[in-house]
Enzyme design. Structure first.
Site, mmCIF file in Angstrom:
data_model
loop_
_atom_site.group_PDB
_atom_site.id
_atom_site.type_symbol
_atom_site.label_atom_id
_atom_site.label_comp_id
_atom_site.label_asym_id
_atom_site.label_seq_id
_atom_site.Cartn_x
_atom_site.Cartn_y
_atom_site.Cartn_z
ATOM 1 C CG LEU A 1 2.692 21.190 23.514
ATOM 2 C CD1 LEU A 1 3.874 20.417 24.096
ATOM 3 C CD2 LEU A 1 3.149 22.607 23.151
ATOM 4 C CG ASN B 1 6.154 24.567 27.425
ATOM 5 O OD1 ASN B 1 5.927 24.528 28.632
ATOM 6 N ND2 ASN B 1 5.207 24.431 26.514
ATOM 7 C CB SER C 1 3.898 31.108 35.479
ATOM 8 O OG SER C 1 2.527 31.511 35.413
ATOM 9 C CB SER D 1 2.428 22.444 28.176
ATOM 10 O OG SER D 1 2.574 23.574 27.368
HETATM 11 C C1 LIG Z 1 -4.546 29.074 23.597
HETATM 12 C C2 LIG Z 1 -3.243 29.096 24.345
HETATM 13 C C3 LIG Z 1 -2.182 28.304 23.896
HETATM 14 C C4 LIG Z 1 -0.962 28.316 24.567
HETATM 15 N N1 LIG Z 1 0.079 27.557 24.114
HETATM 16 C C5 LIG Z 1 1.282 27.582 24.758
HETATM 17 C C6 LIG Z 1 2.384 26.829 24.278
HETATM 18 O O1 LIG Z 1 2.331 26.165 23.243
HETATM 19 N N2 LIG Z 1 3.543 26.866 24.998
HETATM 20 C C7 LIG Z 1 3.664 27.614 26.163
HETATM 21 O O2 LIG Z 1 4.722 27.630 26.790
HETATM 22 N N3 LIG Z 1 2.638 28.361 26.604
HETATM 23 C C8 LIG Z 1 1.464 28.362 25.932
HETATM 24 N N4 LIG Z 1 0.429 29.129 26.412
HETATM 25 C C9 LIG Z 1 0.599 29.911 27.650
HETATM 26 C C10 LIG Z 1 0.935 31.387 27.380
HETATM 27 O O3 LIG Z 1 2.154 31.507 26.692
HETATM 28 C C11 LIG Z 1 1.020 32.167 28.705
HETATM 29 O O4 LIG Z 1 2.070 31.642 29.479
HETATM 30 C C12 LIG Z 1 -0.273 32.092 29.508
HETATM 31 O O5 LIG Z 1 -1.394 32.135 28.673
HETATM 32 C C13 LIG Z 1 -0.384 33.225 30.526
HETATM 33 O O6 LIG Z 1 -0.402 34.492 29.882
HETATM 34 P P1 LIG Z 1 -1.795 35.296 29.614
HETATM 35 O O7 LIG Z 1 -2.547 35.294 30.913
HETATM 36 O O8 LIG Z 1 -1.370 36.665 29.180
HETATM 37 O O9 LIG Z 1 -2.486 34.561 28.540
HETATM 38 C C14 LIG Z 1 -0.806 29.124 25.731
HETATM 39 C C15 LIG Z 1 -1.870 29.921 26.170
HETATM 40 C C16 LIG Z 1 -3.081 29.922 25.500
HETATM 41 C C17 LIG Z 1 -4.206 30.795 26.006
#
Ligand SMILES: Cc1cc2nc3c(=O)[nH]c(=O)nc-3n(C[C@H](O)[C@H](O)[C@H](O)COP(=O)(O)O)c2cc1C
Length: 371
Positions: free
Chosen positions: A114, A170, A243, A173
């Site tokens: 974060l 959230n 998720s 994390s």
């Molecule tokens: C580099 C990165 C940073 C992320 N930062 C956050 C965040 O600050 N807060 C959050 O709830 N999810 C965060 N996520 C999670 C994504 O929102 C998502 O839930 C997760 O990547 C699964 O989706 P995907 O497989 O399409 O990437 C982050 C994901 C990535 C890859």
């Protein structure tokens, strides 16, 4: 056009380390004038949380963490954009390197922790875009060094109501020590009670309605889900996002050296697990609030699986790293094709269609559907 530009730029971007490439892509987008979103086919419209989404394909939290380019992202065809995670005070996050590509797995591991410009900076950026069209949400997180996590979320809710259409609590994390403990029933009950009260008070003062969602981990077992869903519904949250990234590492990952990096895993290896937890959540929610399905969506077929598992809307992030923004219109076209083939008039007609089967055995249920 932007999809084609991405195809040209991708080899150069992937020579850079992932965090530098990410900054370069935000910078490139910030040079574009904010574009009004183009209208979508009405069969893609979804109503949820009191909001009318032009299409169900959203950008997940973590790409536009500092809320720099929400309007440019809406212009790429997303039905909604979730900015953040944002913390009350600015914080640097973990030391670099803290994000890793796993190309052969179509995956990403991150341990950003974060990193945030903080509430003041982000709320100023949101204030500047007030009145613009498009649905923008903000993902909320507690500061690492805070003494009172719940007070952090309450402050974020109070200050951001009226500046975004939805706010996401959230609590999933994996990179802020102890954050996931907030998913436990006693904590969660107090957290949600205070956040809902703060939202109601702030919205009441300005005559606005801000949807309040919670985002959960894919690493919860069914007993934990029982308590979590009951608490969320009792406290009146408007929806759940299922998720976040996983701390697990599926055994069949190809990039085994990088897979050992600490952090949250996202992308293709997350798909089955996050879709199963989505279906297990949907079975418990029983349609009382809408769900957003996230995790490993890299095609229209994967998005459709999330709808059939119980999601009314979907989000993605990791697949964009590999496929670029052309993926968004491709998924929307594929959803329309599927609706036509299934004889369904709208997305809501397929929501939850395979909920029980996917909850029990996602691999078997989704193979069956593909066959
Ligand atoms: C580099 C990165 C940073 C992320 N930062 C956050 C965040 O600050 N807060 C959050 O709830 N999810 C965060 N996520 C999670 C994504 O929102 C998502 O839930 C997760 O990547 C699964 O989706 P995907 O497989 O399409 O990437 C982050 C994901 C990535 C890859």
């Amino acid at each position: 056009v932007i999809g084609a530009l991405f195809s040209l730029a991708r080899p150069a971007l992937h020579v850079l380390d992932p965090e530098t490439a990410h900054h370069a892509s935000i910078r490139a987008l910030s040079l574009l004038p904010p574009r009004a979103p183009q209208p979508d086919d009405p069969r893609l419209n979804v109503s949820a949380f009191g909001l009318d989404f032009p299409n169900p394909v959203g950008l997940a939290a973590g790409y536009d963490k500092q809320c720099d380019v929400p309007d440019q992202l809406l212009g790429l065809g997303f039905g909604f954009v979730e900015c953040g995670g944002v913390t009350p005070l600015p914080q640097p996050g973990n030391p670099r390197p803290r994000v890793f590509r796993l190309p052969r797995d179509g995956a990403v591991i991150n341990r950003f922790g974060l990193n945030s410009d903080g509430l003041s900076a982000v709320s100023q950026r949101l204030r500047r875009r007030r009145g613009r069209p498009g649905i923008v949400g903000v993902n909320l997180g507690a500061n690492k060094e805070t003494r009172d996590r719940i007070a952090d979320y309450v402050m974020l809710v109070t200050r951001l109501c009226g500046l975004a259409q939805f706010l996401t609590i959230n609590i999933s994390s994996p990179n802020t020590p102890g954050l996931r403990d907030l998913q436990g029933e006693a904590f969660l009950d107090e957290l949600l009670a205070r956040c809902v009260a703060a939202r109601d008070e702030a919205d009441g003062a300005i005559g606005y309605r801000t949807a309040l969602l919670i985002k959960i981990a894919p690493d919860l077992d069914e007993a934990a889900l029982d308590g979590l869903v009951a608490t969320a519904l009792a406290r009146g949250v408007d929806g759940l996002i299922v998720s976040n990234t996983t701390t697990a590492r599926p055994a069949d990952m190809k990039e085994s050296a990088v897979a050992g990096e600490a952090g949250g895993l996202s992308g293709r290896p997350l798909f089955l697990r996050s879709t199963q937890v989505l279906a297990q959540t949907a079975l418990r929610v029983e349609g009382r609030v809408p769900l957003i399905g996230v995790g490993g969506i890299d095609s229209a077929q994967a998005a459709i699986a999330k709808f059939r598992a119980g999601a009314s809307l979907v989000q993605l992030y990791s697949a964009l790293v590999y496929q670029g923004p052309g993926l968004v219109p491709a998924i929307k076209d594929g959803i329309l094709d599927h609706l036509r083939q299934a004889g369904a008039a709208r997305i809501e007609d397929i929501v939850g269609a395979d909920m029980a089967a996917i909850a029990a055995d996602p691999a078997a249920a989704l193979q069956m559907q593909a066959a």
